[in-house]
Scaffold this motif. Structure first.
Motif, PDB file in Angstrom:
ATOM      1  N   LYS A   1       6.467  -3.982 -15.139  1.00  0.00           N
ATOM      2  CA  LYS A   1       6.336  -3.422 -16.496  1.00  0.00           C
ATOM      3  C   LYS A   1       5.569  -2.377 -16.694  1.00  0.00           C
ATOM      4  CE  LYS A   1       7.490  -8.186 -18.111  1.00  0.00           C
ATOM      5  NZ  LYS A   1       7.214  -9.380 -18.903  1.00  0.00           N
ATOM      6  N   LEU A   2       4.208  -2.138 -15.943  1.00  0.00           N
ATOM      7  CA  LEU A   2       3.524  -1.154 -16.132  1.00  0.00           C
ATOM      8  C   LEU A   2       3.766   0.047 -15.196  1.00  0.00           C
ATOM      9  CD1 LEU A   2       0.102  -2.915 -16.206  1.00  0.00           C
ATOM     10  CD2 LEU A   2       1.184  -2.040 -17.777  1.00  0.00           C
ATOM     11  N   GLY A   3       4.956  -0.004 -14.395  1.00  0.00           N
ATOM     12  CA  GLY A   3       5.300   1.175 -13.678  1.00  0.00           C
ATOM     13  C   GLY A   3       4.575   1.598 -12.496  1.00  0.00           C
ATOM     14  N   LEU A   4       4.088   0.427 -11.903  1.00  0.00           N
ATOM     15  CA  LEU A   4       3.274   0.638 -10.926  1.00  0.00           C
ATOM     16  C   LEU A   4       4.006   0.307  -9.769  1.00  0.00           C
ATOM     17  CD1 LEU A   4      -0.083  -1.082 -11.806  1.00  0.00           C
ATOM     18  CD2 LEU A   4       0.175   1.044 -11.397  1.00  0.00           C
ATOM     19  N   LEU A   5       5.259  -0.667  -9.861  1.00  0.00           N
ATOM     20  CA  LEU A   5       6.055  -1.202  -8.638  1.00  0.00           C
ATOM     21  C   LEU A   5       7.367  -1.094  -8.908  1.00  0.00           C
ATOM     22  CD1 LEU A   5       5.998  -2.837  -5.829  1.00  0.00           C
ATOM     23  CD2 LEU A   5       5.675  -4.837  -7.188  1.00  0.00           C
ATOM     24  N   ASN A   6       8.256  -0.336  -7.907  1.00  0.00           N
ATOM     25  CA  ASN A   6       9.861  -0.355  -8.158  1.00  0.00           C
ATOM     26  C   ASN A   6      10.438  -1.548  -7.524  1.00  0.00           C
ATOM     27  OD1 ASN A   6       9.734   1.933 -10.241  1.00  0.00           O
ATOM     28  ND2 ASN A   6       8.979   3.002  -8.263  1.00  0.00           N
ATOM     29  N   ARG A   7       9.988  -1.922  -6.241  1.00  0.00           N
ATOM     30  CA  ARG A   7      10.801  -3.045  -5.539  1.00  0.00           C
ATOM     31  C   ARG A   7      10.783  -4.052  -6.112  1.00  0.00           C
ATOM     32  NH1 ARG A   7      12.560  -3.061  -0.556  1.00  0.00           N
ATOM     33  NH2 ARG A   7      12.538  -5.259   0.751  1.00  0.00           N
ATOM     34  N   LYS A   8      12.061  -4.579  -6.216  1.00  0.00           N
ATOM     35  CA  LYS A   8      12.297  -5.843  -6.768  1.00  0.00           C
ATOM     36  C   LYS A   8      11.790  -7.245  -6.092  1.00  0.00           C
ATOM     37  CE  LYS A   8      15.251  -4.204  -9.878  1.00  0.00           C
ATOM     38  NZ  LYS A   8      15.063  -2.667  -9.418  1.00  0.00           N
ATOM     39  N   GLN A   9      11.816  -7.182  -4.746  1.00  0.00           N
ATOM     40  CA  GLN A   9      11.245  -8.355  -4.153  1.00  0.00           C
ATOM     41  C   GLN A   9       9.634  -8.464  -3.969  1.00  0.00           C
ATOM     42  OE1 GLN A   9      13.222  -6.241  -3.039  1.00  0.00           O
ATOM     43  NE2 GLN A   9      15.150  -7.326  -1.856  1.00  0.00           N
ATOM     44  N   ASN A  10       9.047  -9.440  -3.925  1.00  0.00           N
ATOM     45  CA  ASN A  10       7.594  -9.271  -3.764  1.00  0.00           C
ATOM     46  C   ASN A  10       7.360  -9.776  -2.341  1.00  0.00           C
ATOM     47  OD1 ASN A  10       6.822  -9.236  -6.680  1.00  0.00           O
ATOM     48  ND2 ASN A  10       7.333 -11.530  -6.891  1.00  0.00           N
ATOM     49  N   ASP A  11       7.509  -8.679  -1.460  1.00  0.00           N
ATOM     50  CA  ASP A  11       7.424  -8.683  -0.297  1.00  0.00           C
ATOM     51  C   ASP A  11       6.327  -7.704   0.396  1.00  0.00           C
ATOM     52  OD1 ASP A  11       8.824  -6.274  -0.370  1.00  0.00           O
ATOM     53  OD2 ASP A  11      10.734  -7.149   0.638  1.00  0.00           O
ATOM     54  N   GLY A  12       6.436  -7.542   1.722  1.00  0.00           N
ATOM     55  CA  GLY A  12       5.488  -6.689   2.060  1.00  0.00           C
ATOM     56  C   GLY A  12       5.624  -5.095   1.979  1.00  0.00           C
TER      57      GLY A  12
ATOM     58  N   ALA B   1       6.869  -4.124  -0.928  1.00  0.00           N
ATOM     59  CA  ALA B   1       6.302  -4.135  -2.277  1.00  0.00           C
ATOM     60  C   ALA B   1       4.810  -4.238  -2.224  1.00  0.00           C
ATOM     61  CB  ALA B   1       6.933  -5.478  -3.210  1.00  0.00           C
ATOM     62  N   LEU B   2       4.145  -4.816  -1.612  1.00  0.00           N
ATOM     63  CA  LEU B   2       2.748  -4.946  -1.514  1.00  0.00           C
ATOM     64  C   LEU B   2       2.277  -3.559  -1.142  1.00  0.00           C
ATOM     65  CD1 LEU B   2       0.117  -6.586  -1.456  1.00  0.00           C
ATOM     66  CD2 LEU B   2       0.322  -6.986   0.831  1.00  0.00           C
ATOM     67  N   LEU B   3       2.776  -2.874  -0.248  1.00  0.00           N
ATOM     68  CA  LEU B   3       2.559  -1.463   0.321  1.00  0.00           C
ATOM     69  C   LEU B   3       2.489  -0.437  -0.897  1.00  0.00           C
ATOM     70  CD1 LEU B   3       1.665   0.480   2.781  1.00  0.00           C
ATOM     71  CD2 LEU B   3       3.870   0.751   3.356  1.00  0.00           C
ATOM     72  N   GLU B   4       3.652  -0.525  -1.639  1.00  0.00           N
ATOM     73  CA  GLU B   4       3.968   0.265  -2.631  1.00  0.00           C
ATOM     74  C   GLU B   4       2.713   0.201  -3.717  1.00  0.00           C
ATOM     75  OE1 GLU B   4       7.338   0.966  -6.207  1.00  0.00           O
ATOM     76  OE2 GLU B   4       7.838  -0.213  -4.635  1.00  0.00           O
ATOM     77  N   LEU B   5       2.544  -1.236  -4.119  1.00  0.00           N
ATOM     78  CA  LEU B   5       1.465  -1.687  -5.226  1.00  0.00           C
ATOM     79  C   LEU B   5       0.189  -1.089  -4.750  1.00  0.00           C
ATOM     80  CD1 LEU B   5       0.826  -2.721  -7.788  1.00  0.00           C
ATOM     81  CD2 LEU B   5       0.412  -5.052  -6.555  1.00  0.00           C
ATOM     82  N   ASP B   6      -0.004  -1.485  -3.283  1.00  0.00           N
ATOM     83  CA  ASP B   6      -1.644  -0.893  -3.018  1.00  0.00           C
ATOM     84  C   ASP B   6      -1.819   0.684  -2.887  1.00  0.00           C
ATOM     85  OD1 ASP B   6      -2.235  -3.547  -2.097  1.00  0.00           O
ATOM     86  OD2 ASP B   6      -1.799  -3.191   0.139  1.00  0.00           O
ATOM     87  N   SER B   7      -0.846   1.221  -2.685  1.00  0.00           N
ATOM     88  CA  SER B   7      -0.843   2.603  -2.838  1.00  0.00           C
ATOM     89  C   SER B   7      -1.142   3.274  -3.943  1.00  0.00           C
ATOM     90  CB  SER B   7       0.472   3.349  -2.155  1.00  0.00           C
ATOM     91  OG  SER B   7       1.451   3.085  -2.876  1.00  0.00           O
ATOM     92  N   LYS B   8      -0.557   2.681  -5.279  1.00  0.00           N
ATOM     93  CA  LYS B   8      -0.824   3.043  -6.589  1.00  0.00           C
ATOM     94  C   LYS B   8      -2.322   2.510  -7.127  1.00  0.00           C
ATOM     95  CE  LYS B   8       3.316   4.732  -7.529  1.00  0.00           C
ATOM     96  NZ  LYS B   8       4.103   3.899  -8.381  1.00  0.00           N
ATOM     97  N   LEU B   9      -2.562   1.433  -6.746  1.00  0.00           N
ATOM     98  CA  LEU B   9      -3.862   0.784  -7.074  1.00  0.00           C
ATOM     99  C   LEU B   9      -5.159   1.453  -6.491  1.00  0.00           C
ATOM    100  CD1 LEU B   9      -3.348  -3.069  -6.998  1.00  0.00           C
ATOM    101  CD2 LEU B   9      -3.098  -1.546  -8.987  1.00  0.00           C
ATOM    102  N   ARG B  10      -4.720   2.068  -5.214  1.00  0.00           N
ATOM    103  CA  ARG B  10      -5.703   2.984  -4.493  1.00  0.00           C
ATOM    104  C   ARG B  10      -6.001   4.057  -5.240  1.00  0.00           C
ATOM    105  NH1 ARG B  10      -4.719  -0.780  -0.829  1.00  0.00           N
ATOM    106  NH2 ARG B  10      -6.021  -1.284   0.912  1.00  0.00           N
TER     107      ARG B  10
END
Length: 254
Positions: A209-220, A222-231
């Motif tokens: 919802k915040l635009g930090l993650l596009n991938r639909k599944q909560n998998d590895g 998606a985690l890499l995508e979210l990690d890169s944004k939070l870093r």
């Protein structure tokens, strides 16, 4: 929100939720029961392992685990008898049963007797930018002794595209050192900069919802995508934003 506004919003939510009040409704309270390093990390590891489903039930069953070990987890791991293990067989939390509990005791004893403990094992295989290889290697070592095949499912492998939510949460508890009183920060050999956000249904939905993650599944992936944004928001302590994502999802139904 633009990137700066989003960072400011999340930083405020971290401040709001990363407080001592958070502990009373979270399984992080279990390792907080102890003062000895080994007790803290074993209690944290076991309670994180069963941290899926209803939070009240997770906390209740985590307390039950401690009680079955005489509220002395390290001593139990190192010096249990076969008779001591029999009483663990009554335990059940969803698909984690007494046989799994017994297997975990034997594997933890192997880790402390032959591999210098949990911190040493996780620290050994960390890479320059991630703990994911370390988690994968940990799983292999954890199950290097004879074990039931069914028990393997209770430890995730990020190299098989798992988000490994529970182990990433455990590592947050052990490694983050922000003096706020929630995370214990007793492991000094692993930098918080290497940690990954415990990605689950709630944090994943908020992140999308915040635009930090596009991938639909909560998998590895998606985690890499979210990690890169939070870093991008905080390269030295990216998983502090777990408090924001989790708080928004659980407490605000964002």
């Amino acid at each position: 929100m633009n990137k700066t506004e989003l960072k400011d919003f999340l930083d405020q939510k971290v401040i709001q939720y990363n407080t001592l009040d958070f502990i009373e409704s979270d399984p992080v309270q279990i390792p907080h029961l102890f003062t000895q390093k080994e007790d803290i990390e074993i209690a944290g590891f076991l309670s994180a392992t069963i941290a899926w489903g209803n939070r009240k039930m997770i906390i209740k069953n985590s307390h039950r685990m401690m009680e079955l070990m005489g509220n002395a987890p390290y001593d139990f791991v190192m010096s249990h008898s076969e008779d001591d293990l029999v009483r663990l067989e009554t335990f059940v939390h969803r698909t984690f049963n007494g046989q799994d509990f017994v297997g975990f005791m034997k594997s933890l004893q192997n880790i402390y007797k032959n591999h210098n403990g949990l911190e040493a094992v996780f620290a050994k295989n960390q890479t320059a930018d991630s703990m994911q290889k370390s988690i994968s290697e940990f799983k292999q070592l954890f199950f290097e002794i004879p074990h039931l095949s069914r028990t393997q499912k209770h430890i995730s492998d990020p190299l098989n595209n798992s988000a490994a939510k529970r182990i990433n949460m455990f590592l947050r508890w052990m490694c983050r050192q922000d003096n706020k009183g929630v995370d214990l920060g007793i492991w000094k050999t692993i930098s918080p900069a290497l940690l990954s956000c415990p990605l689950d249904l709630h944090s994943g939905n908020v992140a999308r919802k915040l635009g930090l993650l596009n991938r639909k599944q909560n998998d590895g992936k998606a985690l890499l995508e979210l990690d890169s944004k939070l870093r991008e928001f905080d390269a030295t302590d990216p998983v502090k934003y777990d408090f924001a994502l989790f708080g928004l999802g659980i407490f605000e139904d964002f």
